[in-house]
Design a protein around this motif. Structure first.
Motif, PDB file in Angstrom:
ATOM      1  N   VAL A  69      -9.654  10.275   0.580  1.00  0.00           N
ATOM      2  CA  VAL A  69      -9.474   9.428   1.758  1.00  0.00           C
ATOM      3  C   VAL A  69     -10.324   9.962   2.924  1.00  0.00           C
ATOM      4  O   VAL A  69     -10.329  11.151   3.218  1.00  0.00           O
ATOM      5  CB  VAL A  69      -7.984   9.306   2.137  1.00  0.00           C
ATOM      6  CG1 VAL A  69      -7.804   8.598   3.472  1.00  0.00           C
ATOM      7  CG2 VAL A  69      -7.229   8.565   1.038  1.00  0.00           C
ATOM      8  N   VAL A  85      -4.606   5.214   3.192  1.00  0.00           N
ATOM      9  CA  VAL A  85      -4.699   5.193   1.727  1.00  0.00           C
ATOM     10  C   VAL A  85      -5.000   3.789   1.211  1.00  0.00           C
ATOM     11  O   VAL A  85      -5.445   3.628   0.080  1.00  0.00           O
ATOM     12  CB  VAL A  85      -3.439   5.791   1.063  1.00  0.00           C
ATOM     13  CG1 VAL A  85      -3.220   7.216   1.530  1.00  0.00           C
ATOM     14  CG2 VAL A  85      -2.197   4.966   1.348  1.00  0.00           C
ATOM     15  N   ASP A  89      -9.941   5.050   0.874  1.00  0.00           N
ATOM     16  CA  ASP A  89     -10.328   5.819  -0.313  1.00  0.00           C
ATOM     17  C   ASP A  89     -11.806   5.558  -0.601  1.00  0.00           C
ATOM     18  O   ASP A  89     -12.173   4.469  -1.060  1.00  0.00           O
ATOM     19  CB  ASP A  89      -9.457   5.420  -1.503  1.00  0.00           C
ATOM     20  CG  ASP A  89      -9.705   6.276  -2.734  1.00  0.00           C
ATOM     21  OD1 ASP A  89     -10.824   6.806  -2.886  1.00  0.00           O
ATOM     22  OD2 ASP A  89      -8.789   6.398  -3.561  1.00  0.00           O
TER      23      ASP A  89
END
Length: 196
Positions: A69, A85, A89
């Protein structure tokens, strides 16, 4: 004789200082380790200040949700933000237009404001205008920011590796710190896990 007393006193003071460092270190189950490209940052989480936020962050760490991330918003002299998240990512689903607006599949959390100060190395939960909207994103302070005190939830503090935090790629000040080709968390784990 006087020199021996001075040496002995210095040893006692050094022992006390060393003892203070270990006394304030978080237990392994509350120690989060972020692996960055340049090394590991150790963060002592504070369930005594923000039990619900710490529980959620730990659950996300255990799921591997923070791996890869981005540090998507990094403002020199202020803070480095990560933890989206949903859109952050860089290996799977990164969206430069939406990063910073996402969370996780877990519910948003009610604020757990405390008297803990946003000093250098403090870790706080990011949120929208709604105080009860923190989810997965967090930020690490480069410098004190008193205006955040009592307005955002403090979840911990950097115990080691602050020099690595300082080296995170900075964003464009004109773009509110948004980072092009950002640095990322390679992996996150709890010290009690023991694995890399």
């Amino acid at each position: 004789m006087q020199l021996r007393k001075l040496a002995s006193s210095a040893l006692v003071v050094c022992s006390l200082i060393a003892g203070l460092g270990t006394a304030t270190a978080a237990e392994p189950e509350n120690t989060m380790i972020l692996k960055l490209k340049s090394g590991e940052v150790t963060i002592g989480l504070r369930p005594d200040l923000a039990p619900k936020h710490v529980e959620q962050v730990k659950a996300l760490v255990e799921e591997g949700a923070y791996d890869n991330v981005a540090f998507h918003r990094v403002i020199d002299g202020f803070m480095a933000q990560t933890g989206d998240v949903q859109y952050g990512d860089v290996e799977d689903g990164f969206d430069a237009r939406l990063v910073g607006t996402g969370g996780s599949d877990k519910p948003n959390l009610p604020a757990e404001f405390s008297n803990a100060a946003f000093a250098r190395g403090a870790v706080g939960m990011a949120r929208s205008q709604d105080p009860n909207s923190a989810n997965s994103q967090f930020f690490i302070m480069f410098a004190p920011a008193e205006h955040l005190n009592g307005q955002y939830t403090v979840i911990g503090e950097v115990e080691s590796g602050m020099d690595l935090v300082d080296a995170i790629k900075k964003g464009d000040a004109a773009q509110n710190g948004m980072v092009q080709n950002p640095d990322k968390i390679l992996s996150a784990r709890m010290a009690s896990d023991g694995s890399n």
